[in-house]
Design a protein around this motif. Structure first.
Motif, PDB file in Angstrom:
ATOM      1  N   GLU A  20       1.047  -0.508   1.900  1.00 21.52           N
ATOM      2  CA  GLU A  20       0.508  -0.477   0.546  1.00 21.52           C
ATOM      3  C   GLU A  20       0.771  -1.795  -0.179  1.00 21.52           C
ATOM      4  O   GLU A  20       1.629  -2.570   0.217  1.00 21.52           O
ATOM      5  CB  GLU A  20       1.129   0.673  -0.245  1.00 21.52           C
ATOM      6  CG  GLU A  20       0.920   2.044   0.371  1.00 21.52           C
ATOM      7  CD  GLU A  20      -0.519   2.500   0.325  1.00 21.52           C
ATOM      8  OE1 GLU A  20      -1.326   1.931  -0.423  1.00 21.52           O
ATOM      9  OE2 GLU A  20      -0.850   3.450   1.058  1.00 21.52           O
ATOM     10  N   GLY A  26       2.266   3.589   4.217  1.00 21.47           N
ATOM     11  CA  GLY A  26       1.405   4.769   4.225  1.00 21.47           C
ATOM     12  C   GLY A  26       1.563   5.506   5.531  1.00 21.47           C
ATOM     13  O   GLY A  26       1.463   4.914   6.603  1.00 21.47           O
ATOM     14  N   ALA A  34      -1.558  12.681   3.743  1.00 20.81           N
ATOM     15  CA  ALA A  34      -1.212  11.259   3.612  1.00 20.81           C
ATOM     16  C   ALA A  34      -0.269  11.063   2.438  1.00 20.81           C
ATOM     17  O   ALA A  34      -0.344  11.764   1.432  1.00 20.81           O
ATOM     18  CB  ALA A  34      -2.475  10.432   3.403  1.00 20.81           C
ATOM     19  N   ARG A  35       0.631  10.112   2.595  1.00 26.35           N
ATOM     20  CA  ARG A  35       1.570   9.778   1.519  1.00 26.35           C
ATOM     21  C   ARG A  35       2.048   8.354   1.707  1.00 26.35           C
ATOM     22  O   ARG A  35       1.921   7.793   2.790  1.00 26.35           O
ATOM     23  CB  ARG A  35       2.753  10.736   1.504  1.00 26.35           C
ATOM     24  CG  ARG A  35       3.535  10.731   2.786  1.00 26.35           C
ATOM     25  CD  ARG A  35       4.539  11.853   2.939  1.00 26.35           C
ATOM     26  NE  ARG A  35       4.174  13.152   2.480  1.00 26.35           N
ATOM     27  CZ  ARG A  35       3.434  14.038   3.152  1.00 26.35           C
ATOM     28  NH1 ARG A  35       2.966  13.717   4.332  1.00 26.35           N
ATOM     29  NH2 ARG A  35       3.174  15.209   2.662  1.00 26.35           N
ATOM     30  N   SER A  36       2.611   7.781   0.653  1.00 24.39           N
ATOM     31  CA  SER A  36       3.206   6.450   0.704  1.00 24.39           C
ATOM     32  C   SER A  36       4.689   6.601   0.437  1.00 24.39           C
ATOM     33  O   SER A  36       5.086   7.246  -0.532  1.00 24.39           O
ATOM     34  CB  SER A  36       2.584   5.541  -0.353  1.00 24.39           C
ATOM     35  OG  SER A  36       1.231   5.326  -0.054  1.00 24.39           O
TER      36      SER A  36
END
Length: 74
Positions: A20, A26, A34-36
């Motif tokens: 990111e 990510g 999905a997530r960061s």
């Protein structure tokens, strides 16, 4: 790659998909979510001295010169 949602929580497995703009990583979990996450919360699989599997913080692995390309995604 794995991470904990909170301290003391269970570990979740996932795959790195991107880096990111803010420097976080990510990831996508097994169910497609999905997530960061910040680098400090991630661990990567490694081989131990006798060949057994273990886990290592991503920040430690990325700090070694032979692994600098690990964080140069996209």
């Amino acid at each position: 790659m794995r991470w904990q949602a909170r301290d003391g929580g269970r570990w979740h497995a996932g795959t790195v998909t991107r880096r990111e703009v803010d420097g976080s990583i990510g990831v996508v979990d097994a169910r497609g979510g999905a997530r960061s996450l910040p680098v400090e919360r991630l661990q990567v699989r490694r081989s131990g001295p006798r060949g057994g599997a273990g886990w290592e913080p991503l920040a430690v692995r990325a700090g070694r010169s032979e692994q600098l390309c690990l964080l140069e995604l996209g």
